[in-house]
Design a protein around this motif. Structure first.
Motif, PDB file in Angstrom:
ATOM      1  N   VAL A 223     -47.322 -85.053  -8.797  1.00 33.08           N
ATOM      2  CA  VAL A 223     -46.751 -84.971 -10.135  1.00 33.08           C
ATOM      3  C   VAL A 223     -46.015 -83.890 -10.302  1.00 33.08           C
ATOM      4  N   GLU A 224     -45.241 -83.528 -11.176  1.00 33.15           N
ATOM      5  CA  GLU A 224     -43.840 -83.245 -12.199  1.00 33.15           C
ATOM      6  C   GLU A 224     -44.501 -81.786 -12.912  1.00 33.15           C
ATOM      7  N   ARG A 225     -43.949 -80.799 -12.501  1.00 41.39           N
ATOM      8  CA  ARG A 225     -44.221 -78.777 -13.335  1.00 41.39           C
ATOM      9  C   ARG A 225     -42.747 -79.053 -13.219  1.00 41.39           C
ATOM     10  N   ASP A 226     -42.359 -78.069 -14.418  1.00 40.41           N
ATOM     11  CA  ASP A 226     -41.112 -77.175 -15.200  1.00 40.41           C
ATOM     12  C   ASP A 226     -40.052 -77.768 -13.665  1.00 40.41           C
ATOM     13  N   GLY A 227     -39.749 -78.599 -13.805  1.00 36.43           N
ATOM     14  CA  GLY A 227     -38.590 -79.451 -13.110  1.00 36.43           C
ATOM     15  C   GLY A 227     -39.232 -80.186 -11.368  1.00 36.43           C
TER      16      GLY A 227
END
Length: 183
Positions: free
Chosen positions: A96-100
């Motif tokens: 996953v990707e979150r906030d960069g």
């Protein structure tokens, strides 16, 4: 086409060498400026004996590791994390990707698993890896975690984990959970 599998193996070997080099050359800065591993991240008395098929062992607890490899699964060449030197080649899977910050899960040689976090900013405290040995893997449980300087926690959990209690965690991806905002 016949030469392609050899190229893929060569490419995977080069990525592995880059990761090992990054581990060897990466140093720690001020201990207060970076996330710290939770108590479960470095168990004592852990066996270092490799298991016959570590990817299968870890994949028993992390369905993401049973998924086919995609281009997104490749760790960045410039990765400045401390990914485990004993990471199983080609086992990293993008979660996953979150906030960069991007998160990967990978198998390690003793049958365990790692959570690898990478932010595009090489100086970010969101660049780290934390691993747990195969003896620490249990169904539907927290395997290991990291706590940042604001006391936010990121968990690597096995399949089937659910959060409960007074301070529940939120699922970012099936095997990546975080403390709730404001915690």
């Amino acid at each position: 086409m016949n030469g392609r599998p050899g190229f893929v193996r060569l490419f995977a070997g080069v990525i592995g060498a880059v990761i090992v080099s990054a581990v060897a050359l990466t140093g720690c800065s001020d201990g207060d400026a970076a996330p710290r591993a939770s108590a479960s991240a470095h168990p004592t008395g852990a066996s270092t004996t490799p298991r016959p098929n570590p990817t299968t062992d870890a994949a028993d607890y992390f369905s993401i590791l049973r998924q086919p490899v995609t281009a997104a699964d490749a760790l960045p060449e410039e990765d400045q994390t401390t990914a485990a030197a004993d990471m199983v080649p080609d086992s990293a899977r993008f979660a996953v990707e979150r906030d960069g910050t991007k998160y990967w899960i990978a198998a390690v040689a003793d049958g365990g698993a790692c959570l690898i976090a990478r932010n595009d900013d090489p100086d970010s405290v969101d660049n780290y890896a934390v691993c747990a040995g195969g003896q620490d893997l249990e169904p539907a449980s927290v395997i290991t975690s990291m706590i940042d300087e604001q006391e936010h926690q990121t968990l690597l959990v096995s399949d089937g984990y659910t959060s409960g209690g007074p301070d529940p965690f939120q699922e970012l991806a099936p095997n990546v959970w975080v403390s709730a905002p404001g915690d």
